[in-house]
Design a protein around this motif. Structure first.
Motif, PDB file in Angstrom:
ATOM      1  N   LYS A 299       2.520  -2.128   4.296  1.00 38.46           N
ATOM      2  CA  LYS A 299       2.365  -1.483   5.594  1.00 38.46           C
ATOM      3  C   LYS A 299       2.663  -2.539   6.656  1.00 38.46           C
ATOM      4  O   LYS A 299       2.798  -3.723   6.346  1.00 38.46           O
ATOM      5  N   VAL A 300       2.721  -2.100   7.902  1.00 42.90           N
ATOM      6  CA  VAL A 300       3.034  -3.028   8.997  1.00 42.90           C
ATOM      7  C   VAL A 300       2.072  -4.216   9.015  1.00 42.90           C
ATOM      8  O   VAL A 300       2.474  -5.358   9.239  1.00 42.90           O
ATOM      9  N   GLN A 301       0.789  -3.932   8.748  1.00 43.80           N
ATOM     10  CA  GLN A 301      -0.221  -5.002   8.858  1.00 43.80           C
ATOM     11  C   GLN A 301      -0.211  -5.938   7.650  1.00 43.80           C
ATOM     12  O   GLN A 301      -0.906  -6.945   7.654  1.00 43.80           O
ATOM     13  N   GLU A 302       0.532  -5.611   6.622  1.00 48.88           N
ATOM     14  CA  GLU A 302       0.496  -6.427   5.406  1.00 48.88           C
ATOM     15  C   GLU A 302       1.663  -7.410   5.354  1.00 48.88           C
ATOM     16  O   GLU A 302       2.737  -7.151   5.892  1.00 48.88           O
ATOM     17  N   ASP A 303       1.447  -8.514   4.677  1.00 52.73           N
ATOM     18  CA  ASP A 303       2.521  -9.480   4.425  1.00 52.73           C
ATOM     19  C   ASP A 303       2.173 -10.290   3.166  1.00 52.73           C
ATOM     20  O   ASP A 303       1.216  -9.942   2.463  1.00 52.73           O
TER      21      ASP A 303
ATOM     22  N   THR B  18      -1.556 -11.502   3.224  1.00 52.13           N
ATOM     23  CA  THR B  18      -2.616 -10.513   3.003  1.00 52.13           C
ATOM     24  C   THR B  18      -2.611 -10.037   1.543  1.00 52.13           C
ATOM     25  O   THR B  18      -3.670  -9.868   0.943  1.00 52.13           O
TER      26      THR B  18
ATOM     27  N   ARG C   5      11.201  -6.490   3.842  1.00 50.26           N
ATOM     28  CA  ARG C   5      11.668  -6.898   5.182  1.00 50.26           C
ATOM     29  C   ARG C   5      13.019  -7.614   5.129  1.00 50.26           C
ATOM     30  O   ARG C   5      13.957  -7.153   5.790  1.00 50.26           O
TER      31      ARG C   5
ATOM     32  N   SER D 237       0.799  -1.233   0.000  1.00 49.22           N
ATOM     33  CA  SER D 237       0.000   0.000   0.000  1.00 49.22           C
ATOM     34  C   SER D 237       0.828   1.278   0.000  1.00 49.22           C
ATOM     35  O   SER D 237       0.306   2.353  -0.251  1.00 49.22           O
TER      36      SER D 237
ATOM     37  N   ARG E 248      -7.157 -19.609   4.729  1.00 49.34           N
ATOM     38  CA  ARG E 248      -7.782 -18.287   4.672  1.00 49.34           C
ATOM     39  C   ARG E 248      -9.011 -18.301   3.756  1.00 49.34           C
ATOM     40  O   ARG E 248     -10.005 -17.645   4.014  1.00 49.34           O
TER      41      ARG E 248
END
Lengths: 429, 238
Positions: A152-156, A159, A250, A120, A202
């Motif tokens: 973003k932090v919440q994404e990997d 997701t 990362r 994002s 998922r």
């Protein structure tokens, strides 16, 4: 083991009896052929559904009993008849698919849906150069990168891949429960459970939907396409979901690897739904044609990424040599595809290739003498997305040409190289 | 006399099973008011969200159904709350993000068929709430099963749906869809349309219950699924 649809009648009877036996109290004999399991008190309604699900799985058939109108079969004979009818239907379907495949070669497998998801956050080249302590212009001028996509932090990987899959399934109108195989690739997701199995959970895919995680780094998507095509052609699957997901930001963060390498990469995912193609459609989906693969070990030493004893990233990166080798190999793949298919490169609608960096794409277009506009713009704005670069490029090509009738569009050429140096090419008609 | 906020109304063979929440300070706990006779209410003309008054006895209960309290029947309705408030209260009652926490014991997959169960004398309670990350329905002509994805990434597969409202709604969908391949099309509607509405809700939430001892095991079942089905979703049927 027999394939679904090839089970003999006596085996079907055995399956019914064995599954029923599992649900009955040990002391209770098998009910008579026409005895109603529920009316006789042998099973209650919950156990009845359990037995039917057990039978479906054992027979390797899906959606047998949830298509039965009126009342579900409740005796050994009626269950056997329902199962035999479904098995026969499956056998005919597999046979007609096989005949169709024989008749048309491998061209009867097509892409009915596709989707992408990018990290994002867009990071401009100038900010990247500062982050990696590179001289101004190193990424923007030399590599041609304008920005890269980052999570973003919440994404990997999960997701991103999940978003791409949802888009692909929505477009194809296929429900996740109808997918027979999930074939996944990622060059950054190293954990277990694997990317494919986590996506399986998922999506709540059927528990009889297989999962296959395939390597190959930047060639991963082509490996997935070739395997998925084989699964459909062999009659082992009707619908296959292909997915790639890569998060480089990362493992390749500033301080872990040199900026000339780490600064080239972005984060993204792609997904495709493959299945048999109805050629009678006015706008048939792009079909998978020939694929070719290989490994040119000569350049294996030009790029090596690993993990050291203390967990640090180890990198061997000979940029100049790698760039020359990559462009040369990509050009050769295009030439080979041209020869094999008989389709001149001028008639190709789009080149969905791996894009190590934008300058190399320009170089490839120049050397191959094809317009740069035929290469979807990925690396320039998103960075090198690893196994997802080809996927995102292919999705963009399909979005542009997939809605056109067959006579108004040309084939799509796929070409990718990866560490090793692995290489692969393919054609979509 | 106790006031209970009715949270679960489920189908049992003989009638309905009802669960409510009782306030305990800042939190809530589940209470299963039993009718004066037996375990099932033969009729229960109330809705989730109703606040009902009961006279409950405290006769010792049998684990894991520690929420059971025999009652003298419904004494009256004291009010009602919205579905959003109801789910908010459920978040303050028994909840878990993973399989092990649902009933404070090991949960097993049925190796002889479908469904999930706990062994007798292991569970410490018989109902628990959980957030839902994904849902998949499987409809048979006489039964509905559901598969849920928990926040922990664990899956509860093939749970029988005993939720009264969802069963009634699906029965209406079945009446509405006619023609060839009806069940297949209903299954697609459930999973492509209804599941999408459900998951787009701010707070998809499920309550999982345990059956009484059945074939020597307590089986997991879907007691409630929020948001409750809406008539407006029928519009998509056209």
């Amino acid at each position: 083991m027999d394939a679904p649809g090839n089970l003999r009648e006596d085996r079907l009877r055995e399956i019914v009896d064995q599954c029923l036996r599992l649900a009955l109290p040990e002391a209770l004999p098998l009910p008579a052929e026409d005895e109603d399991w529920i009316a006789s008190g042998a099973l209650d309604s919950m156990a009845h559904v359990d037995v039917l699900l057990c039978i479906e799985k054992a027979a390797g058939l899906t959606n047998v009993f949830n298509r039965v109108e009126a009342h579900l079969p409740r005796s050994r004979r009626s269950v056997f008849h329902t199962l035999r009818a479904a098995s026969s239907e499956q056998k005919q379907s597999v046979e007609s698919q096989r005949l169709e495949t024989e008749h048309r070669g491998s061209a009867s497998v097509g892409i009915s849906g596709w989707g992408i998801a990018l990290g994002s956050v867009r990071v401009k080249a100038a900010a990247l150069e500062r982050e990696y302590s590179l001289a101004p212009g190193t990424l923007e001028q030399r590599a041609g990168i304008e920005s890269v996509a980052r999570v973003k932090v919440q994404e990997d990987e999960i997701t991103l891949a999940h978003r791409a899959v949802k888009a692909a399934l929505d477009q194809s109108g296929v429900d996740a429960g109808d997918v027979d195989w999930i074939v996944a690739s990622s060059e950054t997701f190293l954990g277990y459970p694997s990317l494919g199995s986590l996506l399986h959970s998922r999506l709540l895919a059927r528990d009889t939907c297989g999962v296959l995680d395939i390597g190959g780094a930047c060639v991963g998507l082509l490996h997935c396409l070739a395997v998925a095509r084989s699964l459909v052609v062999a009659g082992m699957a009707s619908r296959v979901l292909i997915v790639t997901g890569d998060v480089h930001s990362r493992p390749l963060a500033a301080g872990r690897v040199p900026g000339e390498f780490g600064g080239l990469f972005g984060d993204g995912a792609s997904a495709f739904v493959l299945g048999s193609v109805d050629e009678a459609e006015r706008t048939p989906p792009y079909r998978l044609g020939e694929f070719q693969f290989g490994c040119a070990g000569t350049f294996a030493a030009a790029l090596a990424v690993g993990t050291g004893a203390s967990g640090e990233v180890t990198l061997k990166f000979e940029g100049e040599a790698l760039a020359r080798a990559a462009v040369g190999r990509l050009e050769r793949i295009i030439a080979d595809l041209e020869l094999r298919s008989g389709v001149p490169r001028a008639q190709v609608s789009s080149f969905a290739t791996h894009q190590p960096n934008p300058r190399l794409v320009e170089l490839l277009a120049r050397q191959a003498e094809v317009p740069l506009e035929k290469f979807p713009v990925v690396a320039k704005t998103c960075g090198n997305l690893g196994s997802s670069t080809c996927g995102v490029a292919l999705s963009m090509a399909l979005a542009e040409h997939g809605g056109k009738s067959a006579d108004q569009r040309g084939p799509i050429f796929l070409a990718a190289v990866g560490p090793g140096m692995l290489w692969g090419g393919g054609i979509l008609y | 006399m106790k006031k209970l906020l009715i949270t679960d109304i489920t189908r049992m063979v003989q009638g309905f099973c009802v669960i409510g929440l009782e306030r305990q300070g800042q939190s809530f706990c589940s209470v299963r008011p039993l009718p004066p006779w037996g375990n099932a209410w033969t009729g229960f003309p109330y809705q989730r969200g109703d606040i009902l008054q009961f006279l409950l006895s405290s006769i010792p209960t049998v684990s894991p159904h520690v929420e059971d309290h025999p009652s003298s029947g419904v004494l009256g309705k004291a009010g009602q709350v919205s579905e959003a408030d109801l789910v908010g209260y459920l978040h303050k009652a028994e909840t878990s993000e993973n399989l092990r926490g649902l009933f404070k014991c090991v949960v097993n997959e049925n190796t002889k068929g479908s469904g999930v169960y706990v062994e007798p004398d292991t569970a410490l309670r018989s109902v628990c709430g959980c957030e839902v990350l994904n849902v998949r329905f499987q409809l048979f002509s006489e039964a509905v099963r559901v598969t849920l994805l928990l926040p922990s990434g664990e899956i509860l597969r093939d749970l029988p749906v005993v939720d009264r409202d969802w069963n009634e709604y699906i029965a209406r969908v079945l009446q509405k869809i006619t023609g060839a391949n009806r069940l297949h099309r209903v299954n697609r509607f459930l999973n492509l349309v209804m599941a999408e509405y459900l998951l787009n809700d701010a707070n998809p939430f499920a309550r999982i219950g345990l059956t009484r001892l059945h074939n020597e095991k307590h089986w997991l079942m879907l007691d409630s699924l929020f948001p409750l089905p809406r008539m407006a979703w029928f519009d998509q049927l056209s």
